[in-house]
Design a protein around this motif. Structure first.
Motif, PDB file in Angstrom:
ATOM      1  N   UNK A  24      14.044 -18.617  27.860  1.00 55.67           N
ATOM      2  CA  UNK A  24      15.220 -19.446  28.105  1.00 55.67           C
ATOM      3  C   UNK A  24      16.123 -19.531  26.892  1.00 55.67           C
ATOM      4  N   UNK A  25      15.743 -18.865  25.832  1.00 53.27           N
ATOM      5  CA  UNK A  25      16.524 -18.903  24.603  1.00 53.27           C
ATOM      6  C   UNK A  25      17.246 -17.596  24.344  1.00 53.27           C
ATOM      7  N   UNK A  26      18.271 -17.672  23.544  1.00 52.57           N
ATOM      8  CA  UNK A  26      18.907 -16.465  23.037  1.00 52.57           C
ATOM      9  C   UNK A  26      17.996 -15.828  21.990  1.00 52.57           C
ATOM     10  N   UNK A  27      18.240 -14.557  21.713  1.00 50.41           N
ATOM     11  CA  UNK A  27      17.476 -13.832  20.691  1.00 50.41           C
ATOM     12  C   UNK A  27      18.443 -12.986  19.879  1.00 50.41           C
ATOM     13  N   UNK A  28      18.178 -12.909  18.606  1.00 56.06           N
ATOM     14  CA  UNK A  28      19.102 -12.180  17.746  1.00 56.06           C
ATOM     15  C   UNK A  28      18.413 -11.368  16.679  1.00 56.06           C
ATOM     16  N   UNK A  29      19.138 -10.374  16.194  1.00 56.89           N
ATOM     17  CA  UNK A  29      18.699  -9.564  15.060  1.00 56.89           C
ATOM     18  C   UNK A  29      19.657  -9.807  13.901  1.00 56.89           C
ATOM     19  N   UNK A  30      19.098  -9.844  12.717  1.00 52.75           N
ATOM     20  CA  UNK A  30      19.844 -10.099  11.503  1.00 52.75           C
ATOM     21  C   UNK A  30      19.376  -9.112  10.435  1.00 52.75           C
ATOM     22  N   UNK A  31      20.175  -8.993   9.390  1.00 56.85           N
ATOM     23  CA  UNK A  31      19.732  -8.142   8.285  1.00 56.85           C
ATOM     24  C   UNK A  31      20.220  -8.705   6.959  1.00 56.85           C
ATOM     25  N   UNK A  32      19.485  -8.372   5.933  1.00 56.40           N
ATOM     26  CA  UNK A  32      19.846  -8.808   4.590  1.00 56.40           C
ATOM     27  C   UNK A  32      19.634  -7.655   3.635  1.00 56.40           C
ATOM     28  N   UNK A  33      20.721  -7.220   3.059  1.00 55.28           N
ATOM     29  CA  UNK A  33      20.666  -6.162   2.054  1.00 55.28           C
ATOM     30  C   UNK A  33      20.524  -6.804   0.675  1.00 55.28           C
ATOM     31  N   UNK A  74      21.014   0.061   5.503  1.00 58.25           N
ATOM     32  CA  UNK A  74      19.785  -0.232   4.762  1.00 58.25           C
ATOM     33  C   UNK A  74      19.682  -1.721   4.466  1.00 58.25           C
ATOM     34  N   UNK A  75      18.576  -2.314   4.882  1.00 60.72           N
ATOM     35  CA  UNK A  75      18.378  -3.760   4.723  1.00 60.72           C
ATOM     36  C   UNK A  75      17.004  -4.132   5.271  1.00 60.72           C
ATOM     37  N   UNK A  76      16.617  -5.364   5.030  1.00 62.81           N
ATOM     38  CA  UNK A  76      15.475  -5.933   5.740  1.00 62.81           C
ATOM     39  C   UNK A  76      16.016  -6.578   7.011  1.00 62.81           C
ATOM     40  N   UNK A  77      15.430  -6.230   8.128  1.00 65.57           N
ATOM     41  CA  UNK A  77      15.882  -6.716   9.424  1.00 65.57           C
ATOM     42  C   UNK A  77      14.927  -7.808   9.912  1.00 65.57           C
ATOM     43  N   UNK A  78      15.529  -8.880  10.419  1.00 61.64           N
ATOM     44  CA  UNK A  78      14.786 -10.021  10.926  1.00 61.64           C
ATOM     45  C   UNK A  78      15.236 -10.329  12.345  1.00 61.64           C
ATOM     46  N   UNK A  79      14.388 -11.008  13.076  1.00 63.81           N
ATOM     47  CA  UNK A  79      14.784 -11.512  14.386  1.00 63.81           C
ATOM     48  C   UNK A  79      14.648 -13.028  14.392  1.00 63.81           C
ATOM     49  N   UNK A  80      15.280 -13.638  15.366  1.00 63.77           N
ATOM     50  CA  UNK A  80      15.119 -15.064  15.559  1.00 63.77           C
ATOM     51  C   UNK A  80      15.418 -15.390  17.021  1.00 63.77           C
ATOM     52  N   UNK A  81      15.002 -16.570  17.432  1.00 64.25           N
ATOM     53  CA  UNK A  81      15.239 -17.000  18.802  1.00 64.25           C
ATOM     54  C   UNK A  81      15.524 -18.494  18.819  1.00 64.25           C
TER      55      UNK A  81
END
Length: 121
Positions: A30-39, A89-96
């Protein structure tokens, strides 16, 4: 909620990778989900976001190259990355969570383990 991203690695420019993120908890669907990155030396940025209903948004820098998808039966969100560039190029994270919260990564309190993506020849 616990989050575990995987699927990163070293790839040549123009190559592809598929990231996966498994989320614990029954509220995932029931939640949104996203991908993020940090270089290195940069702030964490939103890459792609998908609502529980399938609405998606992408950062301009990845539009047309990356695709976010989800499998609610597996509590998993994916990020298909094509035509990769060195600047990806980065570290990729997810969240919800709620859509509004996910659009402001600077305000999110919990981040699971990310996965390193390196694009280099």
């Amino acid at each position: 909620v616990q989050l575990q991203a995987s699927g990163g690695g070293l790839v040549q420019p123009g190559g592809s990778l598929r990231l996966s993120c498994a989320a614990s908890g029954s509220i995932f669907r029931i939640n949104a989900a996203g991908w993020y990155r940090q270089a290195p030396g940069k702030k964490r940025e939103l890459v792609a976001l998908q609502s529980s209903g399938g609405t998606t948004v992408y950062a301009d820098s990845v539009q047309g190259r990356f695709t976010i998808s989800r499998d609610n039966s597996k509590n998993t969100v994916y990020l298909q990355m094509n035509s990769l560039k060195p600047e990806d190029t980065a570290v990729y994270y997810c969240n919800t969570g709620p859509w509004g919260s996910l659009t402001r990564p600077q305000n999110l309190d919990y981040w699971g383990q990310g996965t390193q993506v390196t694009v280099s020849s």
